[in-house]
Design an enzyme around this catalytic site. Sequence first.
Site, mmCIF file in Angstrom:
data_model
loop_
_atom_site.group_PDB
_atom_site.id
_atom_site.type_symbol
_atom_site.label_atom_id
_atom_site.label_comp_id
_atom_site.label_asym_id
_atom_site.label_seq_id
_atom_site.Cartn_x
_atom_site.Cartn_y
_atom_site.Cartn_z
ATOM 1 N N GLU A 1 0.833 -1.209 0.000
ATOM 2 C CA GLU A 1 0.000 0.000 0.000
ATOM 3 C C GLU A 1 0.867 1.258 0.000
ATOM 4 O O GLU A 1 1.142 1.837 1.054
ATOM 5 C CB GLU A 1 -0.936 0.031 1.220
ATOM 6 C CG GLU A 1 -2.064 -0.981 1.142
ATOM 7 C CD GLU A 1 -3.126 -0.784 2.231
ATOM 8 O OE1 GLU A 1 -2.911 0.042 3.147
ATOM 9 O OE2 GLU A 1 -4.165 -1.452 2.143
ATOM 10 N N GLU B 1 -6.169 -7.270 -1.192
ATOM 11 C CA GLU B 1 -6.559 -7.158 0.224
ATOM 12 C C GLU B 1 -7.895 -6.454 0.323
ATOM 13 O O GLU B 1 -8.110 -5.426 -0.317
ATOM 14 C CB GLU B 1 -5.485 -6.357 0.995
ATOM 15 C CG GLU B 1 -5.675 -6.375 2.507
ATOM 16 C CD GLU B 1 -4.651 -5.486 3.224
ATOM 17 O OE1 GLU B 1 -3.439 -5.752 3.101
ATOM 18 O OE2 GLU B 1 -5.094 -4.523 3.886
#
Length: 358
Positions: free
Chosen positions: A183, A275
Amino acid sequence: MRRPLSTLLTGTVIAGLGLIHSPVQAASGPTAPSASASPSASAPANTPAAINGRLKVCGVKLCNQYGKPVQLRGMSSHGLQWYGQCLTDGSLDALAGDWNADVLRISLYVQEGGYETNPRKFTDRVHQLIEMATARGMYALVDWHQLTPGDPNHNLRRAKAFFTEIAQRHRGKTNLLYDIANEPNGVSWSRIKSYAEQLIPVIRAQDPQTPILVGTHGWSSLGISDGRDETDVVGDPVRADNIMYTFHFYAASHGREYLDALDRASDRIPVFVTEFGTQEASGDGPNDFGRTRQYLDLMARKKISWVNWNFSDDHRSGAVFEPGTCDAGGPWTGTASLKPAGVWIRDRIRTPDAFPTG
Ligand code: IDC
């Protein structure tokens, strides 16, 4: 010759890899892959990894060894440095055999007590988990879980060393995926692209064929969490073949704006949801199964692969097991040890037909 995607989307494995866990179903239909045709290096016959073999990005989809779009569904580990005890022979047997998962995401934090504190130990643990996933016929998604700091360039040198060894050791396997930036945050798309274009050739020098997944700006929101959007990526894609871009969502925090971005982006670039949670972005709080169902419907219809966060017994609502399950060694199968999110997501992995495909 490759058939048009519109034809493939109505093909025999429309609902995803879950349907082909059964050898009977695998043998039915003219386009169903045959386990004996080209088994992967070491995954057992009639498992998702053996049947589908080496994956390859085809247009905006992820395809199996026969060029047919497939959707992987599975679970992410929690950080190996915190919840490695939840990844055992028994728990992974359950993930493969009871949950019918296609993929295990191996979440290797770089900071927060992860890789940087002991590269040798954590790299060895990833090697071991890749073997454990392979032995059970699952795909192994190696997640370079950079998070804080958010600029992946901070860890470029470490990423080169780590992926060089992983790719060299496992390049003979056909069941791998590499996620090179979990991320990115507080960093522009162009900086992420620059990171990817430096790291990808290093990986490809060892392993030219494994698909590589690239995180997007705004915590892999395709830029939405930064007030931007997917056009940053669409207009300036990473210069490499056989790659996908990642999108993450937490259903109780990320509503229509995020869902619409996923829908738009996945028409134009290959997207893998590496995710997501059914709860808030903290991985905790109330579940929003209604909103999650909207995402899963979209992903089923478009064959977007997904991985849920997470396969641990952390106290937060998004960790599927009740606290204490991992130290107790289970029970791993069935629903006795599962929190509500775990019961729900296990069902979604086991029963792909629950979703409309129109
Ligand atoms: C959370 C973990 C928590 C940990 C925190 C910081 O559940 O135990 O303290 O990370 O490392 C993400 C991240 C993922 C987060 C998860 C939930 O990829 O590392 O896990 N999340 O907050 N992005 C959005 C949510």
